[in-house]
Design an enzyme around this catalytic site. Structure first.
Site, PDB file in Angstrom:
ATOM      1  CB  SER A 153      -5.263  -3.414  -6.693  1.00  0.00           C
ATOM      2  OG  SER A 153      -4.880  -3.189  -8.002  1.00  0.00           O
ATOM      3  CG  ASP A 407       1.578   0.481  -6.651  1.00  0.00           C
ATOM      4  OD1 ASP A 407       1.749   0.063  -7.817  1.00  0.00           O
ATOM      5  OD2 ASP A 407       0.490   0.433  -6.049  1.00  0.00           O
ATOM      6  CG  HIS A 432      -0.063  -3.062  -6.256  1.00  0.00           C
ATOM      7  ND1 HIS A 432      -0.560  -1.796  -6.470  1.00  0.00           N
ATOM      8  CD2 HIS A 432      -0.968  -3.900  -6.802  1.00  0.00           C
ATOM      9  CE1 HIS A 432      -1.717  -1.886  -7.112  1.00  0.00           C
ATOM     10  NE2 HIS A 432      -1.984  -3.149  -7.320  1.00  0.00           N
TER      11      HIS A 432
END
Ligand SMILES: *[C@@H]1O[C@H](CO)[C@@H](O)[C@H](O)[C@H]1NC(C)=O
Ligand SMILES: *[C@@H]1O[C@H](CO)[C@@H](O)[C@H](O)[C@H]1NC(C)=O
Ligand SMILES: *[C@@H]1O[C@H](CO)[C@@H](O)[C@H](O)[C@H]1NC(C)=O
Ligand SMILES: *[C@@H]1O[C@H](CO)[C@@H](O)[C@H](O)[C@H]1NC(C)=O
Ligand SMILES: *[C@@H]1O[C@H](CO)[C@@H](O)[C@H](O)[C@H]1NC(C)=O
Ligand SMILES: *[C@@H]1O[C@H](CO)[C@@H](O)[C@H](O)[C@H]1NC(C)=O
Ligand SMILES: *[C@@H]1O[C@H](CO)[C@@H](O)[C@H](O)[C@H]1NC(C)=O
Ligand SMILES: *[C@@H]1O[C@H](CO)[C@@H](O)[C@H](O)[C@H]1NC(C)=O
Ligand SMILES: *[C@@H]1O[C@H](CO)[C@@H](O)[C@H](O)[C@H]1NC(C)=O
Ligand SMILES: *[C@@H]1O[C@H](CO)[C@@H](O)[C@H](O)[C@H]1NC(C)=O
Ligand SMILES: *[C@@H]1O[C@H](CO)[C@@H](O)[C@H](O)[C@H]1NC(C)=O
Length: 482
Positions: A153, A407, A432
């Protein structure tokens, strides 16, 4: 206001599964001026059990939260450290967890928060890497321990960027679910929500996005009717909020929007713990409870929705009331909002065809909200592009970008190979940064292959590390123009 914060997932099951020492290194508050000589203690977690003293350093570039959470949820790094003889290091991002540049004053206002930026954080990491490399021979880098950066991320963005900005200190990067293209003009603002819509189009209920789309006007209608909010609070068993009616309405809509995002990001093939425990493939479970035949009866539609929300908020059956307060307690959500207001401006909107209410990206409004909240508007929305090059990253090397296509953040990710050295790995049924998590017997094949690819890439980088120096020397000799 900032409903689209870059939330990474806190699947904090098995706390204490991995062991490490907690250490601190003194780093400058401001790496980029000589006007401020203050320093602070940056936290990092370290495990040298597997380290062969010539081996690589596996360096996790911490994101917007308590670094312990990332150490617990990045099992992949722990699982491969032994084979590589690697030193494991998880570095905390400044202004999160315990890494506070001004102690408990750090978050007061812009005078203190102003040293929060990705570039300052990367410079912290380089400081730490330089400290960790047992042999600091700058004349011959091949003697120093090679560093492989990892991140998921926002942490994945940092992993990629640290390789681009500081190639002398970082040999390569595994950047998982890193939306480095989620900036102005690089990715259409509705992409994120369009992907969410497609994730909710599950085989068990193709009508799920349609029903969700219908629920917004129903919600608005109920919330604007005299006793509607009361009815909703009692039907959905919301914890009694103390806020005014207006803010409750906003709270409910914003919370719901976040729930849809979070469920998709946590759409893992096995039960996991995210804020509250979730079943395997929670989106499918959620959609199963919505019924097409009820969409024209607001009472029934919203009652169904309330039942479906139990999947998110009451999977254990132990929740007494549904808390719609933003409850991502482990992440510094407010602090991230400051980043979103300064450097990490990611335009978001929802189009006509998605499952959300139509909403345009309005930079004027965004900017005004930032000014009001932090006393600082985004100076320029393309700052991150100026710093990191936007989509023009062909001069980069030794980076693997991996993205789970389920995601929503994958829309702003690198989905195509940029060069033979900057590779894109797609995990069609991944959510994710699933690939950074520890092995699970329910892992889809695609994520197992991605993890194999990562290891091959790292092995390849390490192999060329020592020889590259020689090759460069010979190139230099050939290019001797004198
Ligand atoms: C490093 O991690 C391994 C695996 O979790 C553990 O067995 C070992 O005790 C740890 N070492 C230190 C120094 O914490
Ligand atoms: C930092 O600067 C102040 C004055 O500008 C000076 O008194 C102090 O000695 C400096 N500290 C260090 C560690 O250089
Ligand atoms: C960070 O997480 C640990 C658990 O891993 C917890 O003990 C600690 O209180 C947290 N610290 C902060 C500042 O949130
Ligand atoms: C900050 O910490 C200091 C010393 O630890 C304490 O005296 C002070 O009350 C704290 N301030 C706040 C706002 O928490
Ligand atoms: C931030 O707070 C400090 C201490 O309260 C104050 O001295 C400073 O002027 C404030 N800065 C801004 C930008 O408001
Ligand atoms: C849902 O998926 C089906 C095929 O699986 C497709 O025909 C349909 O158009 C999709 N609906 C939406 C709203 O995307
Ligand atoms: C709405 O609330 C008022 C006052 O609390 C109450 O008297 C009335 O019966 C409620 N109406 C409905 C339809 O629930
Ligand atoms: C909605 O369904 C409920 C429960 O079946 C029923 O009592 C109510 O009359 C329905 N409302 C409308 C407008 O059809
Ligand atoms: C959670 O589930 C239990 C068991 O089904 C139920 O009794 C309880 O009311 C639910 N809590 C909420 C907030 O809906
Ligand atoms: C929600 O947040 C508000 C404001 O921070 C607080 O007053 C309230 O007690 C919280 N409610 C719950 C159920 O946590
Ligand atoms: C954007 O927001 C501003 C301030 O809230 C408002 O005045 C303006 O009309 C909005 N623009 C659009 C295109 O919606």
């Amino acid at each position: 206001m900032f409903k689209f914060i870059l939330v990474f997932l806190l699947i904090n099951c098995n706390y204490g599964k991995y062991l490490y020492q907690t250490k601190f290194l003194s780093v400058p508050v401001d790496h980029f001026s000589f006007a401020n000589n203050a320093s602070f203690k940056l936290r990092y977690l370290i495990n040298d059990t597997y380290w062969d003293s010539n081996g690589p350093i596996f360096f996790y570039t911490g994101n917007e939260g308590n670094i312990t959470v990332f150490a617990e949820n990045s099992g992949f790094i722990w699982e491969i450290a032994d084979t590589f003889g690697a030193l494991i290091v998880f570095a905390e991002h400044r202004y999160y967890g315990e890494s506070m540049p001004f102690g408990n004053k750090s978050l007061i206002n812009n005078s203190y928060l102003g040293y929060l930026s990705s570039s300052q954080a990367l410079a912290d990491y380089v400081y730490l890497i330089d400290y960790l490399q047992s042999n600091k021979n700058y004349a011959d880098y091949s003697i120093r321990n090679p560093v492989v950066a990892f991140g998921g991320s926002y942490g994945g963005m940092l992993a990629a960027w640290i390789r681009m900005k500081y190639p002398a200190f970082v040999l390569g990067a595994i950047a998982s679910s890193a939306p480095i293209y989620q900036f102005q003009g690089l990715t259409p603002c509705e992409t994120y929500n369009d992907i969410l819509t497609s994730v909710y189009n599950v085989s068990s209920n193709n009508n799920c996005p349609y029903i969700i789309k219908k629920s917004w006007p129903a919600l608005r209608q109920v919330l604007s009717s005299p006793n509607g909010t009361e009815w909703l609070i009692s039907t959905w068993k919301l914890c009694r909020p103390i806020q005014s009616k207006e803010s409750i309405d906003t709270l409910i809509i914003d919370w719901l929007t976040n729930v849809y995002s979070n469920l998709a990001m946590a759409n893992y093939p096995y039960p996991a713990n995210f804020l509250a425990p979730l079943p395997a493939y929670p989106v499918k479970e959620f959609c199963r409870k919505l019924k097409l035949e009820n969409i024209n009866n607001i009472t029934l539609l919203l009652t169904d929705l309330g039942n479906a929300l139990q999947v998110y908020s009451n999977f254990t059956g132990k929740s007494e009331c549904l808390n719609i307060n933003s409850s991502t307690s482990d992440i510094g959500e407010d602090v991230w909002d400051y980043q979103a207001c300064t450097e990490m401006v990611m335009p978001m909107c929802s189009g006509k065809f998605g499952m959300f209410e139509e909403e345009r990206w309005n930079f004027t409004k965004y900017s005004a909200d930032c000014e009001k909240r932090f006393g600082v508007p985004p100076i320029r929305p393309d700052l991150a592009i100026l710093e990191y090059g936007g989509k023009d990253i062909k001069s980069a090397s030794n980076i693997v970008f991996s993205n789970g296509l389920m995601d929503p953040w994958s829309g702003g990710g690198v989905l195509q190979d940029v060069s033979p050295n900057v590779r894109a790995i797609l995990i069609p049924d991944g959510a994710h940064h699933l690939d950074l998590r520890s092995y699970n017997e329910l892992d889809p094949k695609s994520v197992i292959s991605a993890r194999k690819f990562h290891q091959q890439a790292i092995r390849h980088w390490l192999k060329t590390y020592k020889t590259e120096n020689l090759e460069l020397n010979s190139v230099n000799i050939q290019n001797n123009y004198a």
